[in-house]
Design a protein around this motif. Structure first.
Motif, PDB file in Angstrom:
ATOM      1  N   THR A   1       0.476  -1.150   0.126  1.00 55.45           N
ATOM      2  CA  THR A   1       0.052   0.356   0.056  1.00 55.45           C
ATOM      3  C   THR A   1       0.859   1.201  -0.398  1.00 55.45           C
ATOM      4  OG1 THR A   1      -0.265  -0.049   2.470  1.00 55.45           O
ATOM      5  CG2 THR A   1      -1.506  -1.364   1.089  1.00 55.45           C
ATOM      6  N   VAL A   2       2.212   1.125   0.387  1.00 54.90           N
ATOM      7  CA  VAL A   2       3.177   2.314   0.140  1.00 54.90           C
ATOM      8  C   VAL A   2       4.071   2.215  -0.962  1.00 54.90           C
ATOM      9  CG1 VAL A   2       4.840   3.394   1.425  1.00 54.90           C
ATOM     10  CG2 VAL A   2       2.704   3.060   2.536  1.00 54.90           C
ATOM     11  N   HIS A   3       4.783   3.248  -2.044  1.00 51.91           N
ATOM     12  CA  HIS A   3       5.209   3.477  -3.065  1.00 51.91           C
ATOM     13  C   HIS A   3       7.155   2.455  -1.693  1.00 51.91           C
ATOM     14  CE1 HIS A   3       8.484   4.102  -5.917  1.00 51.91           C
ATOM     15  NE2 HIS A   3       7.479   4.795  -6.433  1.00 51.91           N
ATOM     16  N   GLU A   4       7.228   1.790  -2.579  1.00 52.90           N
ATOM     17  CA  GLU A   4       8.868   0.718  -2.690  1.00 52.90           C
ATOM     18  C   GLU A   4       9.570   1.864  -2.021  1.00 52.90           C
ATOM     19  OE1 GLU A   4      11.351  -1.950  -2.072  1.00 52.90           O
ATOM     20  OE2 GLU A   4       9.406  -2.401  -2.435  1.00 52.90           O
ATOM     21  N   LYS A   5       9.499   2.693  -2.601  1.00 47.96           N
ATOM     22  CA  LYS A   5      11.392   4.002  -2.477  1.00 47.96           C
ATOM     23  C   LYS A   5      10.622   4.010  -0.725  1.00 47.96           C
ATOM     24  CE  LYS A   5      12.268   5.350  -7.032  1.00 47.96           C
ATOM     25  NZ  LYS A   5      12.453   6.353  -7.586  1.00 47.96           N
ATOM     26  N   VAL A   6       9.606   4.867  -0.473  1.00 45.05           N
ATOM     27  CA  VAL A   6       8.828   4.724   0.592  1.00 45.05           C
ATOM     28  C   VAL A   6       9.453   3.676   1.988  1.00 45.05           C
ATOM     29  CG1 VAL A   6       7.359   5.764   2.236  1.00 45.05           C
ATOM     30  CG2 VAL A   6       7.136   6.581   0.179  1.00 45.05           C
ATOM     31  N   LEU A   7       9.136   2.490   1.908  1.00 45.90           N
ATOM     32  CA  LEU A   7       9.554   1.573   2.056  1.00 45.90           C
ATOM     33  C   LEU A   7      11.085   1.334   2.593  1.00 45.90           C
ATOM     34  CD1 LEU A   7       6.727  -0.935   0.998  1.00 45.90           C
ATOM     35  CD2 LEU A   7       6.984   0.380   3.707  1.00 45.90           C
ATOM     36  N   GLN A   8      11.727   1.527   1.135  1.00 47.95           N
ATOM     37  CA  GLN A   8      13.607   1.495   1.009  1.00 47.95           C
ATOM     38  C   GLN A   8      13.806   2.488   2.653  1.00 47.95           C
ATOM     39  OE1 GLN A   8      15.022   1.721  -2.441  1.00 47.95           O
ATOM     40  NE2 GLN A   8      13.571  -0.346  -3.444  1.00 47.95           N
ATOM     41  N   LEU A   9      13.619   4.112   2.369  1.00 47.49           N
ATOM     42  CA  LEU A   9      13.936   4.823   2.760  1.00 47.49           C
ATOM     43  C   LEU A   9      13.433   4.707   4.340  1.00 47.49           C
ATOM     44  CD1 LEU A   9      15.203   8.088   3.364  1.00 47.49           C
ATOM     45  CD2 LEU A   9      12.739   8.632   3.263  1.00 47.49           C
ATOM     46  N   ALA A  10      12.129   4.072   4.200  1.00 50.35           N
ATOM     47  CA  ALA A  10      12.089   3.423   5.358  1.00 50.35           C
ATOM     48  C   ALA A  10      13.269   3.065   6.651  1.00 50.35           C
ATOM     49  CB  ALA A  10      10.448   3.411   6.388  1.00 50.35           C
ATOM     50  N   LYS A  11      12.843   1.632   5.674  1.00 52.47           N
ATOM     51  CA  LYS A  11      14.100   0.652   6.246  1.00 52.47           C
ATOM     52  C   LYS A  11      15.123   1.347   6.823  1.00 52.47           C
ATOM     53  CE  LYS A  11      11.995  -3.545   4.109  1.00 52.47           C
ATOM     54  NZ  LYS A  11      11.972  -4.688   3.128  1.00 52.47           N
ATOM     55  N   LEU A  12      15.780   2.183   5.778  1.00 48.24           N
ATOM     56  CA  LEU A  12      17.027   2.623   5.942  1.00 48.24           C
ATOM     57  C   LEU A  12      16.976   3.615   7.189  1.00 48.24           C
ATOM     58  CD1 LEU A  12      20.315   2.083   4.588  1.00 48.24           C
ATOM     59  CD2 LEU A  12      19.294   4.094   2.516  1.00 48.24           C
ATOM     60  N   ASN A  13      15.817   3.985   7.655  1.00 51.65           N
ATOM     61  CA  ASN A  13      15.460   5.293   8.103  1.00 51.65           C
ATOM     62  C   ASN A  13      15.920   4.397   9.378  1.00 51.65           C
ATOM     63  OD1 ASN A  13      15.656   8.186   9.293  1.00 51.65           O
ATOM     64  ND2 ASN A  13      13.693   6.834  10.352  1.00 51.65           N
ATOM     65  N   SER A  14      15.518   3.239   9.757  1.00 50.96           N
ATOM     66  CA  SER A  14      15.136   2.532  11.212  1.00 50.96           C
ATOM     67  C   SER A  14      16.802   2.483  11.796  1.00 50.96           C
ATOM     68  CB  SER A  14      14.319   1.362  10.424  1.00 50.96           C
ATOM     69  OG  SER A  14      14.361   0.879  11.878  1.00 50.96           O
ATOM     70  N   ASN A  15      17.531   1.663  10.460  1.00 52.19           N
ATOM     71  CA  ASN A  15      18.890   1.136  11.045  1.00 52.19           C
ATOM     72  C   ASN A  15      20.034   1.917  11.604  1.00 52.19           C
ATOM     73  OD1 ASN A  15      17.340  -1.185  10.187  1.00 52.19           O
ATOM     74  ND2 ASN A  15      19.105  -1.760   8.906  1.00 52.19           N
TER      75      ASN A  15
END
Length: 596
Positions: free
Chosen positions: A266-280
């Motif tokens: 439900t969310v764009h792949e680039k948003v999810l990539q940024l979210a994972k990277l930001n989380s780490n």
């Protein structure tokens, strides 16, 4: 210019470590282990030969009431498997995150419909990415505030209302009038729309009848739907019925939403990539801070030989991580965690260990900020006093010369805290139950710690926390008062039975029973009603246009209030700290494995 930048936040870490006095970082963990082995400490960090018979007796009176923390020295030198092994790798990771941030910023700017913009902002907030897009989000909200939502469905209107109120826009609840039906309910097309409506209604203030009706209607309908729901929607409904979305701590749920959005696509792949990277990236910062905090706390435990202290420093850090999680607030988190750990230590001294006479003497020593008058205290309390005073010097050393004016405000609230603790000791000694909840709160909203935490949350912030802001928070404005009442009431609701097991000062439940001559069941119900009224007070102050102080500061107080709901939802998680294990492990130990 954005508030938090990955690279600037990372660059700030080494100076913070250098500013920390009295700690040899590289060898300190080994020194602690050797010292403990040589001096005969127990598993709790207490020297057996330092506890006299009287001290042993006091400890036995309260044995088994508090669970020990499971974390111990875990975060001392903990190596994150997702962390870069070198500075070039760290810079490469942060540059990749910055590139993704630019691409997501373009997505925000290119969103055209009101619904798509609202859903994107909602997703960024749930993923804890919004601090990277403050300017972009502010621009969008300023535009959608005046958008025509008369043709939008209930779910979109509710999201519009909730997001704007969360950002301090005083939009009217009249936008929901057209959804009312002839039977007093609301026209709802889907469970998701109803869920959005139910969540949004909890941004209500006093007198907003339609929002009160929405909560009653929404809860009744959602409870009937749960048996027929599954997947992420069932989880969302259950979570909202426990704690409505505007009151939840976003950082605690961010990893869940990353996984859910990825699964549901439900969310764009680039948003999810940024979210994972930001989380780490954030996790690396948080682990570094926990290493610092754990070393400080172990120094207090071992040097002070405190047999009465709850070992809750990791849980304190989790609490303050909910106040501000962004890397740029590293110093603020460390200071605020120290203050909370000290407050817990003080609470244990007054509540579980010291005699009334020792409490009186200890109070005078804290208020004079001098340990010279502590000669009649037990040795462990003398050490505790010295370590507390040393810690305030450590905090002051973390401040720039032009920021040191903040320390008198912090000391004032510390004086106030111990003075209030001492009043409660006398109330317990006399068996006094305040004759009303109002009388009870005059003291108990101070011992719950909200005033000092509100002030301390500003101390480690940067230029945005001006002296005028410290004058304001020290006046204990209505927003801080509402936070204090909410914390006191939910604490009493969850800890009442446990506190009946030991001699303990009366709770607001006792005072309500005394004031109205009602049963404990009725008293509990009414204390809950008072808590909800206090949330209306809080929301009113949140939306009050006369509160002209920066939103970044007011957010700290709102987040403190959110954490209260989490920590005391259905149980006292802070006391029963094993129930925080999964949250701590997810946020502070377990990274996302990202393929480059």
């Amino acid at each position: 210019m954005r508030t938090c930048s990955y690279i600037s936040a990372a660059a700030a870490s080494p100076p913070l470590r250098q500013q920390w006095p009295g700690i040899s970082w590289r060898h300190h963990s080994r020194q602690l282990q050797c010292r403990r082995s040589q001096q005969g400490y127990s598993a709790a960090g207490t020297r057996h030969d330092d506890l006299d018979d009287q001290g042993d007796s006091r400890l036995r009176q309260n044995a088994g009431i508090f669970q020990p923390s499971i974390w111990g020295d875990f975060f001392l030198g903990y190596s994150n498997p997702a962390a870069p092994n070198s500075l070039p790798q760290q810079i490469q990771m942060e540059e990749r995150a910055d590139k993704l941030r630019e691409e997501v910023a373009e997505m925000i700017a290119s969103s055209t419909t009101t619904a798509s913009r609202l859903h994107l902002i909602d997703a960024l907030e749930r993923l804890c990415l919004d601090h990277l897009f403050e300017q972009e989000i502010s621009a969008v909200l300023a535009q959608v505030e005046t958008a025509d939502v008369s043709d939008c469905d209930l779910g979109t209107v509710a999201l519009w209302f909730c997001l704007l109120r969360k950002h301090r826009y005083t939009v009217s609840p009249d936008v929901f009038v057209r959804f009312k039906d002839d039977e007093g309910g609301f026209l709802v097309d889907s469970p998701k729309d109803l869920l959005n409506f139910y969540n949004a209604a909890h941004m209500r203030t006093h007198g907003e009848v339609i929002l009160e009706e929405a909560i009653l209607f929404g809860r009744r309908r959602l409870e009937t739907m749960i048996p027929y729901m599954e997947g992420s929607l069932a989880h969302e409904i259950k979570s909202a019925l426990e704690i409505p979305l505007p009151r939840r701590v976003r950082i605690y749920e961010s990893k869940y939403y990353i996984s859910t959005y990825e699964k549901d696509a439900t969310v764009h792949e680039k948003v999810l990539q940024l979210a994972k990277l930001n989380s780490n990236i954030m996790q690396c910062h948080h682990q570094h801070e926990l290493d610092i905090i754990t070393r400080w706390w172990k120094d207090i435990q071992i040097e002070s030989r405190l047999p009465f202290a709850r070992d809750r420093v990791v849980e304190c850090y989790l609490w303050m991580l909910g106040v501000y999680y962004e890397p740029c607030y590293s110093r603020g988190r460390i200071i605020l965690t120290m203050i909370m750990a000290i407050a817990v230590l003080l609470d244990d001294i007054y509540d579980s260990y010291a005699t009334p006479e020792e409490c009186e003497l200890f109070t005078r020593c804290i208020q004079s900020w001098d340990s010279k008058g502590a000669h009649d205290l037990p040795e462990c309390m003398k050490f505790a006093l010295e370590k507390i005073l040393d810690s305030y010097e450590t905090i002051e050393n973390l401040l720039q010369p032009e920021e040191k004016y903040r320390m008198p405000y912090l000391r004032y609230f510390t004086d106030d805290l111990v003075r209030s603790f001492n009043i409660e000791v006398k109330m317990l000694q006399e068996g006094y139950i305040p004759k009303s909840v109002e009388e009870h709160l005059k003291v108990s909203i101070r011992t719950v710690g909200s005033p000092i935490f509100s002030c301390a949350s500003f101390v480690g912030m940067h230029d945005i926390a001006t002296e005028d802001c410290f004058h304001w928070v020290s006046s204990e404005p209505k927003m801080v008062q509402a936070l204090s009442v909410i914390l006191r009431l939910v604490d009493d609701l969850q800890s009442y039975e446990r506190e009946q097991l030991i001699p303990h000062v009366a709770s607001t439940i006792n005072s309500y029973m005394k004031e109205h001559n009602v049963s404990i069941e009725v008293a509990r119900e009414q204390i809950h009603v008072l808590k909800e009224d206090s949330w209306k007070d809080f929301n009113s102050e949140w939306l009050n246009p006369d509160n002209t102080y920066p939103k970044q500061l007011l957010d700290r107080i709102f987040n403190l209030t959110r954490i209260v709901e989490f920590m005391y939802n259905q149980e006292d998680k802070f006391t029963n700290c094993h129930n925080l294990k999964d949250t701590i492990h997810s946020l502070l130990v377990e990274p996302f494995m990202i393929h480059t």
